[in-house]
Scaffold this active site. Structure first.
Site, mmCIF file in Angstrom:
data_model
loop_
_atom_site.group_PDB
_atom_site.id
_atom_site.type_symbol
_atom_site.label_atom_id
_atom_site.label_comp_id
_atom_site.label_asym_id
_atom_site.label_seq_id
_atom_site.Cartn_x
_atom_site.Cartn_y
_atom_site.Cartn_z
ATOM 1 N N GLU A 124 0.931 -19.789 -19.406
ATOM 2 C CA GLU A 124 0.620 -19.254 -20.731
ATOM 3 C C GLU A 124 1.289 -17.903 -20.987
ATOM 4 O O GLU A 124 1.772 -17.624 -22.090
ATOM 5 C CB GLU A 124 -0.895 -19.110 -20.895
ATOM 6 C CG GLU A 124 -1.340 -18.604 -22.248
ATOM 7 C CD GLU A 124 -0.992 -19.567 -23.378
ATOM 8 O OE1 GLU A 124 -0.109 -19.217 -24.189
ATOM 9 O OE2 GLU A 124 -1.580 -20.662 -23.438
ATOM 10 N N VAL A 127 5.346 -16.810 -22.388
ATOM 11 C CA VAL A 127 5.811 -16.669 -23.772
ATOM 12 C C VAL A 127 4.739 -15.946 -24.578
ATOM 13 O O VAL A 127 3.581 -16.346 -24.575
ATOM 14 C CB VAL A 127 6.087 -18.038 -24.424
ATOM 15 C CG1 VAL A 127 6.522 -17.848 -25.878
ATOM 16 C CG2 VAL A 127 7.133 -18.818 -23.651
ATOM 17 N N GLY A 129 3.335 -12.999 -24.190
ATOM 18 C CA GLY A 129 2.387 -12.096 -23.538
ATOM 19 C C GLY A 129 0.967 -12.603 -23.651
ATOM 20 O O GLY A 129 0.612 -13.657 -23.128
ATOM 21 N N GLU A 185 13.580 -1.198 -21.462
ATOM 22 C CA GLU A 185 13.963 -0.956 -20.071
ATOM 23 C C GLU A 185 15.176 -0.030 -20.009
ATOM 24 O O GLU A 185 15.897 0.158 -20.992
ATOM 25 C CB GLU A 185 14.315 -2.286 -19.390
ATOM 26 C CG GLU A 185 13.186 -3.309 -19.358
ATOM 27 C CD GLU A 185 12.096 -2.948 -18.370
ATOM 28 O OE1 GLU A 185 12.341 -2.085 -17.491
ATOM 29 O OE2 GLU A 185 10.994 -3.512 -18.477
ATOM 30 N N LYS A 200 12.389 -17.888 -23.989
ATOM 31 C CA LYS A 200 11.076 -18.216 -24.551
ATOM 32 C C LYS A 200 11.164 -19.361 -25.555
ATOM 33 O O LYS A 200 10.315 -20.261 -25.546
ATOM 34 C CB LYS A 200 10.472 -16.970 -25.195
ATOM 35 C CG LYS A 200 10.104 -15.891 -24.178
ATOM 36 C CD LYS A 200 9.685 -14.600 -24.849
ATOM 37 C CE LYS A 200 9.334 -13.530 -23.832
ATOM 38 N NZ LYS A 200 9.021 -12.229 -24.467
#
Length: 401
Positions: A124, A127, A129, A185, A200
């Site tokens: 779950e 994709v 979060g 990042e 995703k």
């Protein structure tokens, strides 16, 4: 009591432990029994963390322990995650993961192994979060034929585009700010070039249509070429610019892409801003349904992982059916896809544009040296053949409709 092992004690892994410890009672009530972390696998030690007593450095300790029923994988990447997950499933242990790279590359195989071993491979959190989307696709939307998936699938890029729209800033400046705030990042390539969203949408499309969709086959375009001037044109017509993962079936062919799009205010995804994600699924009976929430972050992602742990406990010794065959589903060539295009060219070629395209909507954004316009719906190949004849072509963005 069910005992689990967590592979990787980084942002998500530590979040999983935190959720399990904070919500112990409610999780036990919903799972039907208590859940305890027996091991945490990591290369590092954590002498100042109470978790240190559970830390191991050898995966085989977990693999060979019959008390461990569920393995939570939060390492990221495919090496050694794929090896560890596959071995866990073959050993009769269910696996819950947040690893989109692993799921996109090996999901069909791992789902099959889980089925043959009567355990579960649940993902779950891979994709969206904390947004529940995998389970609804598997369980809640099964009466519908999925016609289209369209989603804002990356919080970093959505934040950057939102700031560019609100502040009139350039991409490079907003990216630097996002990095300073921890939203991007140090190496933002996977986000800003669209690779994260591509994996995703590949996962969602594979589940929607039940066959493997390779993310390498999906046309992917990032946001690095979007400029402050593009947003001036968007504002002139009350539009927004977002980057979407999109897939749809038309005439038996599957089309998929990740790319920025200009959308109007009547689009349900228009008001999704900052680090939030949203996924709109269109079914042939249900119509549009949208899932919205935090697409990343320690607590949100960990919450989704723990929801899978609860599901795995509730279905111990029972496989939760997931239709994802390893038969490859071909993605139609991008040249065949139909889109509208927002185009910027030099003002001196405005007349040429009006002659070359059947019908254009000219946009006045107050930039005298340019002409901005939106084309009629047309095939990608046809658009590129026409625009290739323009000497002053600046850029183009697809228009959602």
């Amino acid at each position: 009591m069910i005992k689990i092992a967590v592979l990787g004690y980084g942002t998500v892994g530590s979040g999983v432990v935190h959720v399990l410890q904070t919500n112990t009672k409610i999780i036990a009530k919903r799972a039907g029994q208590e859940v305890e972390v027996k091991y945490v696998l990591d290369l590092r030690d954590f002498p100042d963390d109470p978790i240190q007593s559970k830390v191991v450095h050898d995966f085989n300790i977990i693999l060979e322990d019959p008390e461990v029923s569920i393995v939570v994988e939060t390492m990221g990447g495919t090496k050694p995650a794929y090896e560890f997950v596959k071995k866990s499933l073959l050993a009769g242990k269910s696996v819950c993961t947040s690893n989109k790279e692993l799921v996109a590359a090996h999901g069909a195989e791992l789902v099959h192994i889980a089925k043959t071993k009567t355990v579960n491979f649940l993902f779950e959190a891979s994709v969206g979060g904390g947004i529940p989307i995998i389970r609804p696709l598997n369980q809640s939307l099964t009466a519908d034929k999925i016609e289209q998936i369209n989603g804002i699938l990356n919080g970093t890029t959505n934040y950057i585009l939102t700031k560019m729209a609100n502040d009139g800033s350039d991409f490079a400046d907003v990216l630097k700010e996002a990095q300073e705030l921890g939203y991007a990042e140090k190496d933002p390539t996977a986000d800003v070039e669209g690779y994260d969203a591509c994996r995703k949408i590949a996962i969602l499309t594979s589940l929607a249509y039940g066959q493997q969709v390779d993310y390498e086959d999906i046309y992917t375009e990032g946001i690095t070429k979007i400029t402050a001037e593009d947003f001036k044109y968007a504002k002139a017509i009350g539009a927004a610019i977002k980057i979407f993962g999109t897939s749809k079936k038309i005439g038996g062919k599957l089309y998929a892409m990740v790319a920025p799009q200009m959308i109007q205010s009547d689009n349900p995804l228009y008001a999704v801003n900052d680090v939030f994600n949203a996924i709109c699924i269109t079914g042939n009976m249900l119509g549009d349904v949208m899932f919205y929430g935090k697409g990343a972050g320690k607590e949100a992602t960990a919450s989704a992982v723990v929801s899978d742990v609860v599901d795995a406990v509730k279905h111990m010794n029972t496989n939760v059916m997931t239709i994802w065959e390893d038969t490859k589903q071909e993605v139609a060539p991008m040249d065949e896809m139909t889109n509208r295009f927002f185009v910027r060219i030099g003002a001196e070629e405005k007349g040429k544009a009006e002659s070359a395209f059947d019908d254009i909507e000219v946009i006045d954004a107050g930039i005298g040296s340019e002409c901005g316009f939106i084309t009629e719906p047309m095939a990608e190949k046809a658009f590129h053949e026409i625009i290739g004849d323009f000497d002053t072509f600046i850029t183009r963005i697809r228009v959602g409709f």
